[in-house]
Design a protein around this motif. Structure first.
Motif, PDB file in Angstrom:
ATOM      1  N   SER A 151      51.867  44.797  12.099  1.00 22.48           N
ATOM      2  CA  SER A 151      51.822  43.344  12.090  1.00 22.48           C
ATOM      3  C   SER A 151      52.544  42.816  10.870  1.00 22.48           C
ATOM      4  O   SER A 151      53.116  43.588  10.081  1.00 22.48           O
ATOM      5  CB  SER A 151      50.370  42.857  12.085  1.00 22.48           C
ATOM      6  N   VAL A 152      52.492  41.515  10.670  1.00 22.60           N
ATOM      7  CA  VAL A 152      53.091  40.906   9.490  1.00 22.60           C
ATOM      8  C   VAL A 152      52.383  41.380   8.224  1.00 22.60           C
ATOM      9  O   VAL A 152      52.933  41.276   7.120  1.00 22.60           O
ATOM     10  CB  VAL A 152      53.051  39.369   9.618  1.00 22.60           C
ATOM     11  N   PHE A 153      51.177  41.949   8.370  1.00 20.76           N
ATOM     12  CA  PHE A 153      50.439  42.476   7.233  1.00 20.76           C
ATOM     13  C   PHE A 153      50.767  43.937   6.942  1.00 20.76           C
ATOM     14  O   PHE A 153      50.242  44.508   5.996  1.00 20.76           O
ATOM     15  CB  PHE A 153      48.929  42.331   7.472  1.00 20.76           C
ATOM     16  N   SER A 154      51.613  44.562   7.756  1.00 17.40           N
ATOM     17  CA  SER A 154      51.983  45.963   7.566  1.00 17.40           C
ATOM     18  C   SER A 154      53.142  46.069   6.582  1.00 17.40           C
ATOM     19  O   SER A 154      54.051  45.234   6.583  1.00 17.40           O
ATOM     20  CB  SER A 154      52.384  46.602   8.892  1.00 17.40           C
ATOM     21  N   GLY A 155      53.114  47.128   5.755  1.00 22.35           N
ATOM     22  CA  GLY A 155      54.173  47.324   4.782  1.00 22.35           C
ATOM     23  C   GLY A 155      54.617  48.762   4.707  1.00 22.35           C
ATOM     24  O   GLY A 155      54.132  49.625   5.445  1.00 22.35           O
ATOM     25  N   THR A 187      48.896  29.378  15.539  1.00 26.84           N
ATOM     26  CA  THR A 187      47.956  29.604  16.633  1.00 26.84           C
ATOM     27  C   THR A 187      48.648  29.659  17.985  1.00 26.84           C
ATOM     28  O   THR A 187      48.004  29.972  18.990  1.00 26.84           O
ATOM     29  CB  THR A 187      46.883  28.501  16.661  1.00 26.84           C
ATOM     30  N   ASP A 188      49.952  29.377  18.021  1.00 30.23           N
ATOM     31  CA  ASP A 188      50.700  29.429  19.283  1.00 30.23           C
ATOM     32  C   ASP A 188      52.108  29.921  19.004  1.00 30.23           C
ATOM     33  O   ASP A 188      53.003  29.140  18.645  1.00 30.23           O
ATOM     34  CB  ASP A 188      50.740  28.057  19.950  1.00 30.23           C
ATOM     35  N   SER A 189      52.307  31.226  19.161  1.00 27.87           N
ATOM     36  CA  SER A 189      53.598  31.832  18.833  1.00 27.87           C
ATOM     37  C   SER A 189      54.691  31.517  19.855  1.00 27.87           C
ATOM     38  O   SER A 189      55.836  31.928  19.671  1.00 27.87           O
ATOM     39  CB  SER A 189      53.437  33.352  18.706  1.00 27.87           C
ATOM     40  N   SER A 190      54.360  30.785  20.906  1.00 23.91           N
ATOM     41  CA  SER A 190      55.398  30.380  21.858  1.00 23.91           C
ATOM     42  C   SER A 190      56.133  29.133  21.387  1.00 23.91           C
ATOM     43  O   SER A 190      57.141  28.741  21.984  1.00 23.91           O
ATOM     44  CB  SER A 190      54.785  30.114  23.241  1.00 23.91           C
ATOM     45  N   LYS A 191      55.631  28.511  20.305  1.00 25.58           N
ATOM     46  CA  LYS A 191      56.227  27.271  19.806  1.00 25.58           C
ATOM     47  C   LYS A 191      56.857  27.520  18.436  1.00 25.58           C
ATOM     48  O   LYS A 191      56.351  28.321  17.640  1.00 25.58           O
ATOM     49  CB  LYS A 191      55.147  26.187  19.681  1.00 25.58           C
ATOM     50  N   SER A 280      49.395  43.027  20.556  1.00 30.66           N
ATOM     51  CA  SER A 280      48.577  44.167  20.963  1.00 30.66           C
ATOM     52  C   SER A 280      47.141  44.088  20.461  1.00 30.66           C
ATOM     53  O   SER A 280      46.303  44.901  20.841  1.00 30.66           O
ATOM     54  CB  SER A 280      49.211  45.465  20.446  1.00 30.66           C
ATOM     55  N   SER A 281      46.830  43.111  19.603  1.00 29.71           N
ATOM     56  CA  SER A 281      45.529  43.086  18.935  1.00 29.71           C
ATOM     57  C   SER A 281      44.517  42.140  19.560  1.00 29.71           C
ATOM     58  O   SER A 281      43.343  42.177  19.198  1.00 29.71           O
ATOM     59  CB  SER A 281      45.697  42.717  17.458  1.00 29.71           C
ATOM     60  N   GLY A 282      44.935  41.274  20.448  1.00 27.14           N
ATOM     61  CA  GLY A 282      44.000  40.329  21.021  1.00 27.14           C
ATOM     62  C   GLY A 282      44.625  39.543  22.151  1.00 27.14           C
ATOM     63  O   GLY A 282      45.824  39.648  22.424  1.00 27.14           O
ATOM     64  N   SER A 283      43.816  38.732  22.806  1.00 17.51           N
ATOM     65  CA  SER A 283      44.274  37.978  23.967  1.00 17.51           C
ATOM     66  C   SER A 283      44.869  36.621  23.598  1.00 17.51           C
ATOM     67  O   SER A 283      45.309  35.878  24.471  1.00 17.51           O
ATOM     68  CB  SER A 283      43.098  37.758  24.931  1.00 17.51           C
ATOM     69  N   GLY A 284      44.875  36.288  22.308  1.00 16.30           N
ATOM     70  CA  GLY A 284      45.379  34.998  21.872  1.00 16.30           C
ATOM     71  C   GLY A 284      46.881  34.958  21.696  1.00 16.30           C
ATOM     72  O   GLY A 284      47.612  35.893  22.082  1.00 16.30           O
ATOM     73  N   THR A 285      47.359  33.881  21.085  1.00 23.93           N
ATOM     74  CA  THR A 285      48.802  33.700  20.862  1.00 23.93           C
ATOM     75  C   THR A 285      49.094  33.550  19.362  1.00 23.93           C
ATOM     76  O   THR A 285      50.068  32.915  18.975  1.00 23.93           O
ATOM     77  CB  THR A 285      49.301  32.450  21.606  1.00 23.93           C
ATOM     78  N   VAL A 286      48.249  34.155  18.536  1.00 28.70           N
ATOM     79  CA  VAL A 286      48.401  34.058  17.086  1.00 28.70           C
ATOM     80  C   VAL A 286      49.485  35.034  16.615  1.00 28.70           C
ATOM     81  O   VAL A 286      49.588  36.159  17.126  1.00 28.70           O
ATOM     82  CB  VAL A 286      47.067  34.352  16.383  1.00 28.70           C
ATOM     83  N   ALA A 287      50.284  34.619  15.650  1.00 28.70           N
ATOM     84  CA  ALA A 287      51.314  35.474  15.063  1.00 28.70           C
ATOM     85  C   ALA A 287      51.563  35.007  13.632  1.00 28.70           C
ATOM     86  O   ALA A 287      51.026  33.979  13.195  1.00 28.70           O
ATOM     87  CB  ALA A 287      52.599  35.434  15.881  1.00 28.70           C
ATOM     88  N   ALA A 332      60.768  32.942  18.637  1.00 24.54           N
ATOM     89  CA  ALA A 332      60.901  34.390  18.804  1.00 24.54           C
ATOM     90  C   ALA A 332      60.782  35.137  17.483  1.00 24.54           C
ATOM     91  O   ALA A 332      60.537  36.349  17.471  1.00 24.54           O
ATOM     92  CB  ALA A 332      62.238  34.724  19.471  1.00 24.54           C
ATOM     93  N   ALA A 333      60.938  34.441  16.360  1.00 31.88           N
ATOM     94  CA  ALA A 333      60.889  35.101  15.056  1.00 31.88           C
ATOM     95  C   ALA A 333      59.468  35.266  14.524  1.00 31.88           C
ATOM     96  O   ALA A 333      59.271  35.954  13.515  1.00 31.88           O
ATOM     97  CB  ALA A 333      61.729  34.319  14.052  1.00 31.88           C
ATOM     98  N   TRP A 334      58.473  34.650  15.158  1.00 25.64           N
ATOM     99  CA  TRP A 334      57.088  34.934  14.762  1.00 25.64           C
ATOM    100  C   TRP A 334      56.803  36.409  14.957  1.00 25.64           C
ATOM    101  O   TRP A 334      57.246  37.013  15.935  1.00 25.64           O
ATOM    102  CB  TRP A 334      56.115  34.124  15.613  1.00 25.64           C
ATOM    103  N   VAL A 335      56.074  37.021  14.032  1.00 27.14           N
ATOM    104  CA  VAL A 335      55.774  38.455  14.109  1.00 27.14           C
ATOM    105  C   VAL A 335      54.425  38.630  14.800  1.00 27.14           C
ATOM    106  O   VAL A 335      53.378  38.256  14.257  1.00 27.14           O
ATOM    107  CB  VAL A 335      55.734  39.091  12.704  1.00 27.14           C
ATOM    108  N   LYS A 336      54.461  39.218  15.989  1.00 32.55           N
ATOM    109  CA  LYS A 336      53.238  39.487  16.737  1.00 32.55           C
ATOM    110  C   LYS A 336      52.746  40.900  16.418  1.00 32.55           C
ATOM    111  O   LYS A 336      53.524  41.783  16.075  1.00 32.55           O
ATOM    112  CB  LYS A 336      53.498  39.362  18.239  1.00 32.55           C
ATOM    113  N   ASP A 337      51.465  41.106  16.553  1.00 32.07           N
ATOM    114  CA  ASP A 337      50.909  42.436  16.324  1.00 32.07           C
ATOM    115  C   ASP A 337      51.427  43.407  17.375  1.00 32.07           C
ATOM    116  O   ASP A 337      51.596  43.063  18.558  1.00 32.07           O
ATOM    117  CB  ASP A 337      49.380  42.397  16.403  1.00 32.07           C
ATOM    118  N   GLY A 338      51.691  44.616  16.939  1.00 29.64           N
ATOM    119  CA  GLY A 338      52.117  45.677  17.835  1.00 29.64           C
ATOM    120  C   GLY A 338      51.449  46.978  17.432  1.00 29.64           C
ATOM    121  O   GLY A 338      50.477  46.998  16.675  1.00 29.64           O
ATOM    122  N   LEU A 339      51.975  48.070  17.921  1.00 28.33           N
ATOM    123  CA  LEU A 339      51.461  49.390  17.605  1.00 28.33           C
ATOM    124  C   LEU A 339      52.585  50.225  17.027  1.00 28.33           C
ATOM    125  O   LEU A 339      53.750  50.064  17.400  1.00 28.33           O
ATOM    126  CB  LEU A 339      50.903  50.069  18.859  1.00 28.33           C
TER     127      LEU A 339
END
Length: 432
Positions: A151-155, A187-191, A280-287, A332-339
């Motif tokens: 995620s954006v918190f990963s380094g 709270t809405d990574s589509s915007k 990958s971390s939840g059902s929301g649209t947070v990024a 599209a530049a918002w960083v969403k959680d992944g694996l």
């Protein structure tokens, strides 16, 4: 040991030391210790297995293999599979790989070094999966990295964190320090960030220790603002020492802000790990997005010890939280959680488009006929890197294997889009 392999070991040792030392929050009882039972000599790589798998045509389909029994495991469930192959997602052309540990499985598996860190020639000198032949150092099971959230918190530091540094004071320093990086959270990574109808926050991690004495690890503290009302700064601390704690930033702090995985939340904490409710971390649209790194904490990528240990950091960095921040140019530049898994290293490009190759460890991608034809391929085909490999710990946690990709075969050798069959070789260290 190669430099990349040494860096992987150093990072793993840091993370392991962090866990064992409990980040300064614990210690021994001071009593006498029992005489340890001698550890038996580890078994060696004494078995060989080959897995030939047709890449599934269904996007994201998974196939799993147990190198102990030399058989595929239906459904990829349980602890007795060791390597997962996931078919390409729609729009992608290559599969991904996962171990049976962490976010990818229920087992105790893990990975020591990606196929970009080890050559097969080097791995052939290893007698077993628990001792580095170059240094004689034990490769403890905990040094086999589990698959983890990204995620954006990963380094890229030793604890894979973008917001904490470990042990900046040297060998005897086992503490975590926040770098007060400002993360913008939507709270809405589509915007896009310019859409003022979307609630966004700016947030800083400000500490890691709490409890009754204020010194127990696993108590991350943080502060944040609603960017529509930047003058109001809210603060909180959660006890994340025993598992994930979910937090609702829209509740504006207080006891009611602690939520649940199925409730309303934007951010969650598990010790020093952080995730957002999206991807990958939840059902929301947070990024998220990195808004700012306060000045003075780094020289290049090296932590500045005096700055990290300064007692005025909390006050010194408040202006960064409330100031002008970098924002994503597009949605599209918002960083969403992944694996992420060590088995999926970032590619190393050689040349320039279109006459380029990209080394992904297991294989190399050949972009054009100019670079592909000399190796007997056509444009956009892949070739196995037979002298690169990795070390796996089994899902059961008691056996190991070195593995390499030995062949990629196309159903139609003249077509990059035809069905592919991949063959992996395992040298197995059986369970005791």
């Amino acid at each position: 040991m190669q430099p990349t392999q040494q860096r992987a070991l150093t990072a793993a040792l840091l993370a392991t030391t962090l866990a064992l030392a409990a980040c300064g929050g614990g210690g021994g009882d001071g009593g006498s210790q029992p005489t340890p039972t001698p550890t038996p000599a580890p078994a060696g790589f004494s078995k060989t297995a080959n897995w030939t798998i047709a890449i599934p045509a269904t996007p994201n389909a998974t196939v799993c293999y147990d190198f102990d029994t030399q058989a595929e495991v239906a459904g990829c469930t349980g602890n007795n599979w060791d390597l997962k192959l996931q078919a390409p997602a729609a729009g992608r052309s290559t599969p991904s790989f996962w171990s049976n540990g962490g976010v990818s499985g229920t087992g105790n598996g893990g990975v020591f070094g990606s196929p970009l860190d080890h050559t097969w020639t080097e791995l052939a000198t290893w007698k077993n999966g628990t001792t580095d032949p170059a240094t004689g150092q034990a490769i403890l099971p905990t040094l086999y990295a589990k698959d983890s959230p990204s995620s954006v918190f990963s380094g890229s530091n030793g604890i894979a964190s973008a917001v904490f540094e470990y042990g900046v004071g040297g060998d005897n320093d086992h503490l975590l320090y926040p770098n007060f990086k400002v993360l913008v959270i939507t709270t809405d990574s589509s915007k896009p960030a310019s859409d003022l109808t979307v609630q966004t926050f700016a947030l800083q991690l400000t500490g890691y220790y709490g409890g009754a004495a204020g010194t127990t690890s696993g108590y991350p503290s943080f502060r944040w603002i609603n960017r529509a009302a930047a003058a109001t700064v809210r603060t909180a601390q959660v006890n994340a020492s025993a598992g994930w704690v979910y937090y609702d930033l829209t509740a504006n702090g207080g006891a009611g802000a602690v939520s649940s995985e199925t409730g309303t939340w934007q951010i969650a904490f598990n010790r020093y790990n952080v995730k957002l409710n999206g991807g990958s971390s939840g059902s929301g649209t947070v990024a998220g997005f990195v808004g700012a790194q306060p000045a003075g904490f780094y020289t290049g990528t090296t932590p500045v010890v005096a700055k990290f240990q300064s007692t005025t950091n909390l006050n010194d960095t408040l202006a960064d939280l409330q100031g002008t921040l970098s924002l994503p140019a597009t949605a599209a530049a918002w960083v969403k959680d992944g694996l992420k898994s060590t088995l999926n290293p970032a590619g190393v490009m050689n040349g320039s488009y279109p006459n380029m190759t990209v080394n992904y460890g297991w294989y190399t991608y050949y972009a054009s006929a100019a670079v592909a034809s000399p190796v007997g391929l056509v444009a956009h085909q892949l070739k196995a890197n037979t002298d690169q490999g990795s070390l796996l710990r089994s899902g059961e946690g008691d056996s190991y294997a070195r593995v390499r990709l030995t062949q990629i075969q196309y159903a139609d050798p003249t077509s990059a889009t035809s069905a592919q069959t991949w063959t992996f070789q395992f040298d197995v260290q059986p369970r005791p």
